[in-house]
Design a protein around this motif. Structure first.
Motif, PDB file in Angstrom:
ATOM      1  N   ASP A  43      25.572  31.420  28.765  1.00 40.15           N
ATOM      2  CA  ASP A  43      25.467  31.781  30.324  1.00 40.15           C
ATOM      3  C   ASP A  43      25.491  30.620  30.949  1.00 40.15           C
ATOM      4  O   ASP A  43      26.499  30.364  32.178  1.00 40.15           O
ATOM      5  CB  ASP A  43      23.974  32.527  30.519  1.00 40.15           C
ATOM      6  N   GLU A  85      30.043  29.993  20.840  1.00 44.70           N
ATOM      7  CA  GLU A  85      30.396  31.620  20.293  1.00 44.70           C
ATOM      8  C   GLU A  85      30.516  31.523  18.990  1.00 44.70           C
ATOM      9  O   GLU A  85      29.949  32.612  18.311  1.00 44.70           O
ATOM     10  CB  GLU A  85      31.752  31.949  20.963  1.00 44.70           C
ATOM     11  N   ARG A  98      33.067  28.622  35.456  1.00 40.97           N
ATOM     12  CA  ARG A  98      33.474  29.347  36.548  1.00 40.97           C
ATOM     13  C   ARG A  98      33.441  28.247  37.659  1.00 40.97           C
ATOM     14  O   ARG A  98      34.395  28.323  38.631  1.00 40.97           O
ATOM     15  CB  ARG A  98      32.790  30.540  36.989  1.00 40.97           C
ATOM     16  N   GLU A 119      29.402  29.491  30.842  1.00 39.13           N
ATOM     17  CA  GLU A 119      30.110  30.384  31.437  1.00 39.13           C
ATOM     18  C   GLU A 119      30.067  30.015  33.105  1.00 39.13           C
ATOM     19  O   GLU A 119      31.110  29.960  33.596  1.00 39.13           O
ATOM     20  CB  GLU A 119      29.923  31.721  31.207  1.00 39.13           C
ATOM     21  N   ARG A 120      28.777  29.879  33.534  1.00 41.80           N
ATOM     22  CA  ARG A 120      28.563  29.541  35.157  1.00 41.80           C
ATOM     23  C   ARG A 120      29.532  28.441  35.187  1.00 41.80           C
ATOM     24  O   ARG A 120      30.029  28.109  36.206  1.00 41.80           O
ATOM     25  CB  ARG A 120      27.136  29.398  35.431  1.00 41.80           C
ATOM     26  N   LEU A 168      32.314  26.109  24.756  1.00 44.45           N
ATOM     27  CA  LEU A 168      32.200  27.742  24.648  1.00 44.45           C
ATOM     28  C   LEU A 168      32.537  28.048  23.274  1.00 44.45           C
ATOM     29  O   LEU A 168      31.774  29.208  22.844  1.00 44.45           O
ATOM     30  CB  LEU A 168      32.983  28.395  25.810  1.00 44.45           C
ATOM     31  N   LYS A 184      35.625  24.625  27.373  1.00 45.32           N
ATOM     32  CA  LYS A 184      36.099  25.817  26.539  1.00 45.32           C
ATOM     33  C   LYS A 184      35.827  25.410  25.107  1.00 45.32           C
ATOM     34  O   LYS A 184      35.396  26.432  24.624  1.00 45.32           O
ATOM     35  CB  LYS A 184      37.767  25.859  26.725  1.00 45.32           C
TER      36      LYS A 184
END
Length: 161
Positions: free
Chosen positions: A96, A54, A103, A99-100, A50, A47
Motif C-alpha cells: 500500500d 508482489e 502515485r 502504491e501511494r 513493487l 516499480k
C-alpha cells in the motif's frame, strides 16, 4: 553621432540581456530534465520494489495456503501460519505504501512534465526574441556603416573644396 552610439550601446546591452536570459532558461530546462530523469529512475526503482513486494506477497500467500493444509500437524504449524500472516500483513502494508508512493511520484512527474513544457515554450520565445534583436542590430549596423560612408564622402568632398 553620439545618440547613435548610445542607441547602439543600448541595443548591445539588450542583446546581452536577452542572451543571458536565454542561457538562464536553458540551464533551468537542463535542471528540469535532470530532475525528470531522476524521477524516472525513482519510478523504475519503485516499480521494481513493487514487483518484488508482489512476488513476496504471492510467496507468502502460498505459504499461508500450505500452512492451512498442515494445520492438523500441530501447534508449530499454527505458529508458522501466524508468522506468515504477519508477514503478509506487513507486505500488504508495504505494498500500500509503495502504491501511494508510486502515485505521488507519478503525479510529481506529470507536474515536472508540465513545467518542462512551459520552460521549453519560454526558451522558444526567448530564442525568437533574440533572433529579432540580432536582426535589428544587423539592420542598425548596416545603416550605421551607410551613414558613416556618406559622412566620409561628405568630409572628403568638403576637403577637396
Amino acid at each position: 553621432m553620439d545618440k547613435f552610439k548610445e542607441k547602439l550601446a543600448a541595443l548591445r546591452v539588450e542583446v546581452d540581456n536577452a542572451t543571458a536570459r536565454a542561457d538562464k532558461a536553458e540551464s533551468e530546462v537542463k535542471v528540469l530534465q535532470d530532475e525528470q530523469i531522476q524521477k524516472d529512475h525513482e519510478i523504475t526503482s519503485l516499480k521494481n520494489r513493487l514487483t518484488r513486494a508482489e512476488e513476496d506477497l504471492e510467496k507468502a500467500e502460498n505459504r499461508i495456503a500450505e500452512a492451512k493444509l498442515n494445520l492438523d500437524e500441530g501447534e508449530t504449524t499454527k505458529t508458522v501460519g501466524e508468522g506468515l500472516a504477519r508477514k503478509v500483513s506487513l507486505l500488504e502494508t508495504e505494498l500500500d505504501a509503495a502504491e501511494r508512493n508510486l502515485r505521488d511520484t507519478t503525479e510529481k512527474l506529470r507536474q515536472m512534465d508540465i513545467k518542462a513544457e512551459h520552460f521549453e515554450r519560454k526558451v522558444v520565445q526567448l530564442e525568437t526574441d533574440r533572433d529579432n534583436y540580432e536582426r535589428k542590430v544587423e539592420d542598425l549596423t548596416t545603416k550605421y556603416n551607410g551613414i558613416k560612408l556618406e559622412l566620409d564622402e561628405t568630409i572628403n568632398s568638403l576637403n577637396d573644396m
